[in-house]
Design a protein around this motif. Structure first.
Motif, PDB file in Angstrom:
ATOM      1  N   ILE A  21      -8.083  -5.173   7.273  1.00  0.00           N
ATOM      2  CA  ILE A  21      -9.046  -6.262   7.451  1.00  0.00           C
ATOM      3  C   ILE A  21      -9.610  -6.220   8.870  1.00  0.00           C
ATOM      4  O   ILE A  21      -8.874  -6.272   9.847  1.00  0.00           O
ATOM      5  CB  ILE A  21      -8.380  -7.644   7.197  1.00  0.00           C
ATOM      6  CG1 ILE A  21      -7.683  -7.664   5.839  1.00  0.00           C
ATOM      7  CG2 ILE A  21      -9.411  -8.764   7.338  1.00  0.00           C
ATOM      8  CD1 ILE A  21      -8.581  -7.460   4.646  1.00  0.00           C
ATOM      9  N   ARG A  28       0.869  -1.178   0.000  1.00  0.00           N
ATOM     10  CA  ARG A  28       0.000   0.000   0.000  1.00  0.00           C
ATOM     11  C   ARG A  28       0.905   1.226   0.000  1.00  0.00           C
ATOM     12  O   ARG A  28       1.596   1.491   0.988  1.00  0.00           O
ATOM     13  CB  ARG A  28      -0.886  -0.006   1.239  1.00  0.00           C
ATOM     14  CG  ARG A  28      -1.820   1.169   1.301  1.00  0.00           C
ATOM     15  CD  ARG A  28      -2.685   1.080   2.534  1.00  0.00           C
ATOM     16  NE  ARG A  28      -3.637   2.169   2.589  1.00  0.00           N
ATOM     17  CZ  ARG A  28      -4.608   2.252   3.475  1.00  0.00           C
ATOM     18  NH1 ARG A  28      -4.754   1.309   4.383  1.00  0.00           N
ATOM     19  NH2 ARG A  28      -5.439   3.257   3.472  1.00  0.00           N
ATOM     20  N   ASP A  40      -3.364  -4.467   2.203  1.00  0.00           N
ATOM     21  CA  ASP A  40      -2.922  -4.030   3.526  1.00  0.00           C
ATOM     22  C   ASP A  40      -3.614  -4.855   4.617  1.00  0.00           C
ATOM     23  O   ASP A  40      -4.823  -4.703   4.834  1.00  0.00           O
ATOM     24  CB  ASP A  40      -3.262  -2.539   3.690  1.00  0.00           C
ATOM     25  CG  ASP A  40      -2.851  -2.003   5.047  1.00  0.00           C
ATOM     26  OD1 ASP A  40      -2.353  -2.790   5.883  1.00  0.00           O
ATOM     27  OD2 ASP A  40      -3.020  -0.795   5.276  1.00  0.00           O
ATOM     28  N   PRO A  41      -2.869  -5.715   5.321  1.00  0.00           N
ATOM     29  CA  PRO A  41      -3.496  -6.565   6.345  1.00  0.00           C
ATOM     30  C   PRO A  41      -4.216  -5.767   7.423  1.00  0.00           C
ATOM     31  O   PRO A  41      -5.199  -6.248   8.000  1.00  0.00           O
ATOM     32  CB  PRO A  41      -2.320  -7.333   6.956  1.00  0.00           C
ATOM     33  CG  PRO A  41      -1.188  -7.183   6.012  1.00  0.00           C
ATOM     34  CD  PRO A  41      -1.419  -5.915   5.233  1.00  0.00           C
ATOM     35  N   SER A  42      -3.741  -4.545   7.705  1.00  0.00           N
ATOM     36  CA  SER A  42      -4.335  -3.812   8.827  1.00  0.00           C
ATOM     37  C   SER A  42      -5.697  -3.219   8.472  1.00  0.00           C
ATOM     38  O   SER A  42      -6.384  -2.681   9.340  1.00  0.00           O
ATOM     39  CB  SER A  42      -3.386  -2.719   9.318  1.00  0.00           C
ATOM     40  OG  SER A  42      -3.334  -1.657   8.413  1.00  0.00           O
TER      41      SER A  42
END
Lengths: 556, 91
Positions: free
Chosen positions: A309, A157, A305-307
């Motif tokens: 989710i 990202r 971007d995992p954050s």
């Protein structure tokens, strides 16, 4: 021997050589005391430096350049006020995930922490609004830091990276060379088990919706998204930054969702049983009251971007990674014909009307006509306010990188510098900046930059002599107490533009709009159309703040 | 809930500020911080007790993992905890 590798090279030369090694050709900036060694090194470099008239213009132009080209935008300022003036532009890039490297001069390291002239802790000030930042205390770190900064700004990202460069580091002698750009990090594919669950949910869904966000263009996944949308037949709603993920005139496109979204888009989301979120982040302007958002839907959330989710809405399945790879795992929907027909009926029922009474210019109709008469070469930049929402609602947008808007931060003053950056990055595009009488004054000095470089930017200034969006909210939600929104003492914008060397003309009646659009689109150089519109005009529909997207107010 | 996080941090100028700033900005209260050099390998060990009535610790951990100075984030334990936190709401 290459001249930049001469033995008299200093830190500033190394910084410029590193920019060249990264493939940078255009930088935006403004010189000053602590950054002078860099400007000295720039003097003989291959870089084209665009001298803006305010550092905020440099950061926002670098942002517009990056959005229009997909490359990392670069801006440069001096220490102290130079750095603080960049901050809004850096925050803007952070909020909209735009790749940017900002280089600030700093006082010499022995003076840091002594409240020296033009000293400010820009490293500390920008910490909440950068993806990462570096304080370069050692000339030996320059090659690594420059390479890291460009890698971090662009990968995953994207976002802004700040490099604070003390003056003594910039003048320190060095014989180091820039590092060459390494291979890009391999993009990540979603977990096969998650992809299988998502596929099963799509096959079982009776009322699926694709919720398309700005992540699609960032991932360079516009073509993949369009192929999937068409193959699956699933109706598409978009966020503000997702507009153009499928062309807005595409049959499956229901328009933008959210506070000023279309009724068809909001109803589709409120009634769907499966929401497939592609590179979007459940922003409050898109969801309205989160508890009431898509209340019947399971959620597939696709993002790099995992954050993101589970940040605002729990995902039943998360597909983490490159959207191109995630989209490629999804199957067609089955048995959704009745749902498609319902969405189509809602779209027809809620179609925009352009038959507003009166002889005055009706801004939505003018914007619609402008985008229809321009071809796919049109590249729109927007400021912030009512006109921004009218552009989103009424302009035909062929792809997301042709609609540059300050979505996350909502920065008034974005439009003009963004147009400068977009035009420099895309010289053949027909760049049109849609602005308002409030917004243009936030960075009006950049008319001088347009003139200096003879950029053929077209400016449509929609003038309602007030801060229209704030006035609309005061009328609707503050019992009509119009507090500090009157701008009826605006300058004569035609004279302002002309004094900067930008030809300008006035549009005051509806029957002048056709000729005005022709003049704008056919001018070789820059031109400004000063368009008077109804000060009482509002943006409709509107979901009131804190309400669910089922609650859409229409014009009384 | 009160959560105890253990972070391994690459020692870099501003790294601790970045971590603390992120935790508070993302709606958690910090009620304990321990930090000490992990030896001479440039690593710093940190333990944080953080409290939030409703925000997800999983999301905070992923936000911390995104920081370039943070090597690892572990959740050591979670307990119930009473703390009044005033949260700002978007208008």
């Amino acid at each position: 021997m290459r001249p930049e590798l001469r033995t008299s090279m200093n830190g500033a030369h190394l910084v410029i050589a590193a920019l060249e090694a990264e493939g940078v050709d255009t930088v935006f900036g403004y010189p000053g005391g602590a950054i002078m060694p860099v400007y000295d090194a720039l003097y003989h470099s291959s870089l084209e430096h665009i001298l803006v008239r305010h550092e905020q213009g440099a950061a926002l132009a670098a942002d517009g350049y990056a959005r229009a080209t997909g490359k990392v935008g670069v801006c440069i300022s001096t220490s102290g006020p130079g750095g603080t003036n960049l901050v809004t532009g850096i925050a803007n890039a952070f909020a909209d995930s735009v790749p940017m490297v900002a280089i600030t001069g700093q006082v010499a390291t022995p003076l840091m922490g002594t409240d020296a002239f033009q000293e400010v802790d820009i490293y500390g000030i920008t910490m909440p609004v950068v993806k990462h930042s570096f304080l370069l205390r050692d000339v030996a770190d320059i090659p690594r830091v420059m390479r890291e900064a460009f890698r971090i700004a662009a990968e995953g990202r994207p976002g802004p990276v700040l490099i604070d460069l003390p003056k003594d580091v910039a003048t320190a002698q060095t014989d180091l060379h820039p590092l060459l750009a390494g291979p890009q990090q391999a993009s990540r594919a979603p977990e096969p088990a998650a992809a299988s669950r998502a596929a099963e949910m799509i096959r079982l869904a009776e009322k699926p919706v694709l919720y398309a966000g700005g992540g699609i263009v960032i991932a360079k996944a516009v073509d993949t998204f369009r192929r999937y949308a068409e193959m699956s037949g699933i109706p598409v709603v978009t966020t503000l930054k997702g507009l153009g993920a499928v062309p807005t005139q595409h049959g499956q496109c229901l328009g933008m969702l959210g506070m000023h979204g279309t009724r068809a888009a909001n109803e589709a989301v409120q009634n769907c049983d499966l929401l497939i979120c592609v590179g979007a982040r459940f922003d409050d302007r898109a969801t309205g009251n989160l508890d009431g958002f898509a209340p019947h839907a399971k959620v597939i959330h696709m993002d790099a971007d995992p954050s993101e989710i589970g940040k605002l809405r729990t995902a039943d399945v998360a597909l983490l990674g490159d959207l191109n790879k995630s989209l490629a795992t999804l199957p067609a929907a089955a048995g959704i014909e009745a749902w498609q027909a319902q969405c189509e009926r809602d779209k027809v029922k809620g179609a925009w009307r352009y038959d507003a009474p009166g002889d005055g210019v009706y801004a939505p109709a003018m914007l619609r006509q402008l985008s229809e008469e321009a071809d796919d070469n049109l590249l729109l930049t927007c400021d912030v306010g009512q006109h921004q929402m009218w552009v989103a609602q009424h302009c035909q947008i062929s792809s997301p990188e042709r609609h540059l808007t300050s979505g996350g931060l909502g920065t008034m003053g974005f439009g003009l510098p963004a147009a400068i950056g977009a035009q420099l990055g895309n010289p053949d595009a027909c760049v049109v900046c849609i602005t308002g009488d409030g917004s243009i004054m936030m960075n009006v000095q950049e008319l001088a930059t347009i003139n200096r470089y003879r950029l053929p930017v077209k400016i449509v200034l929609l003038d309602n002599s007030c801060l229209g969006m704030v006035r609309q909210w005061q009328d609707l939600f503050f019992d009509g107490r119009q507090s500090e929104v009157d701008l009826s003492d605006n300058p004569d914008f035609v004279q302002v533009a002309e004094s900067f060397g930008v030809p300008a003309f006035r549009v005051e009646r509806r029957d002048e709009v056709g000729d005005a659009i022709k003049t704008l689109l056919n001018s070789d150089g820059p031109v400004l159309a000063h368009v008077r519109i109804d000060p009482a005009a509002n943006v409709w529909p509107l979901v009131p703040p804190g309400k669910s997207n089922s609650t859409m107010m229409e014009e009384a | 809930m009160k959560h105890t996080l253990k972070l391994s941090v690459n020692t870099a100028e501003g790294a601790i500020l970045r971590i603390i700033g992120l935790v508070e900005r993302r709606g958690f209260s910090l009620v304990r911080i321990d930090a000490a050099s992990a030896g001479d390998d440039g690593q710093l060990d940190m333990e944080l007790d953080v409290v939030s009535p409703e925000r997800s610790i999983d999301v905070l951990m992923r936000q911390l993992e995104k920081l370039f100075d943070v090597a690892t984030v572990l959740l050591l334990q979670s307990d119930t905890y009473q703390l009044e936190i005033k949260e700002s709401r978007a208008c």
